[in-house]
Design a protein around this motif. Structure first.
Motif, PDB file in Angstrom:
ATOM      1  N   LYS A  14      48.337  44.618  11.971  1.00 25.12           N
ATOM      2  CA  LYS A  14      47.754  43.274  11.937  1.00 25.12           C
ATOM      3  C   LYS A  14      46.373  43.346  11.279  1.00 25.12           C
ATOM      4  N   GLN A  45      51.582  43.437  11.852  1.00 25.41           N
ATOM      5  CA  GLN A  45      51.583  42.110  11.235  1.00 25.41           C
ATOM      6  C   GLN A  45      52.891  41.405  11.591  1.00 25.41           C
ATOM      7  N   ALA A  46      52.902  40.102  11.512  1.00 27.60           N
ATOM      8  CA  ALA A  46      54.108  39.347  11.839  1.00 27.60           C
ATOM      9  C   ALA A  46      55.196  39.540  10.781  1.00 27.60           C
ATOM     10  N   ARG A  71      49.275  32.605   0.951  1.00 23.82           N
ATOM     11  CA  ARG A  71      48.857  32.065   2.249  1.00 23.82           C
ATOM     12  C   ARG A  71      49.693  32.623   3.401  1.00 23.82           C
ATOM     13  N   TYR A  72      50.921  33.069   3.110  1.00 21.04           N
ATOM     14  CA  TYR A  72      51.833  33.456   4.178  1.00 21.04           C
ATOM     15  C   TYR A  72      52.200  34.932   4.198  1.00 21.04           C
ATOM     16  N   TRP A 125      50.279  37.663   4.154  1.00 20.15           N
ATOM     17  CA  TRP A 125      49.338  38.648   4.734  1.00 20.15           C
ATOM     18  C   TRP A 125      49.065  38.446   6.220  1.00 20.15           C
ATOM     19  N   ASP A 126      49.918  37.737   6.920  1.00 17.61           N
ATOM     20  CA  ASP A 126      49.665  37.494   8.350  1.00 17.61           C
ATOM     21  C   ASP A 126      49.601  38.820   9.059  1.00 17.61           C
TER      22      ASP A 126
END
Length: 144
Positions: free
Chosen positions: A10, A90-91, A140-141, A143-144
């Motif tokens: 994360k 990370q997710a 935007r999505y 690199w969670d």
């Protein structure tokens, strides 16, 4: 099907700077994958992410495999090392199919991550993998 799985810690925090802990995590992930009937061919990575190359089982879907790899390894790390009490993966993740004829090259790539990342960041590496596999993404999505 042979799958090259990549996921990071994360926030890409460098949790695995200790080589002994990193090797233990890699071995643990390989064991979890084997228990899920997805035998690993290679496991590697650096302080902030891992790569697994495995043969997918016909009895588990990709998302369940990844979910269990992350869940089991997180629980294990929390129990194994007190300084990992706040560790999380990370997710997201990236999963790429690998042809039998390209397996040896991917094994070498996975096993030489330390040398590879002296030249390129994880984010740039991941973007290059997405481009190579013609996958569109939204920054935007990813690199969670």
């Amino acid at each position: 099907m042979i799958t090259h799985l990549v996921f990071s810690t994360k926030g890409r925090e460098p949790w695995f700077v200790d080589p002994a802990k990193m090797n233990s995590v890699h071995a643990y992930l390989g064991g979890v994958s084997a228990r899920l009937e997805c035998p690993t061919i290679a496991v590697g990575g650096v302080a902030d992410h891992v790569h697994l190359l495995a043969r997918m089982s016909r009895t588990i879907c990709l998302s369940d495999w990844v979910k269990e790899l992350k869940r089991a390894s997180t629980v294990w790390m929390h129990e194994e090392w007190s300084d990992f009490a706040t560790f999380h993966w990370q997710a997201g993740y990236g999963a790429f199919s690998v042809s039998q004829s390209n397996t040896d090259a991917v094994v070498e790539y996975v096993q030489t991550q330390a040398e590879h990342h002296q030249k390129i960041t994880f984010k740039d590496e991941f973007r290059a993998m997405l481009r190579k596999h013609c996958i569109e993404w939204d920054e935007r999505y990813v690199w969670d």
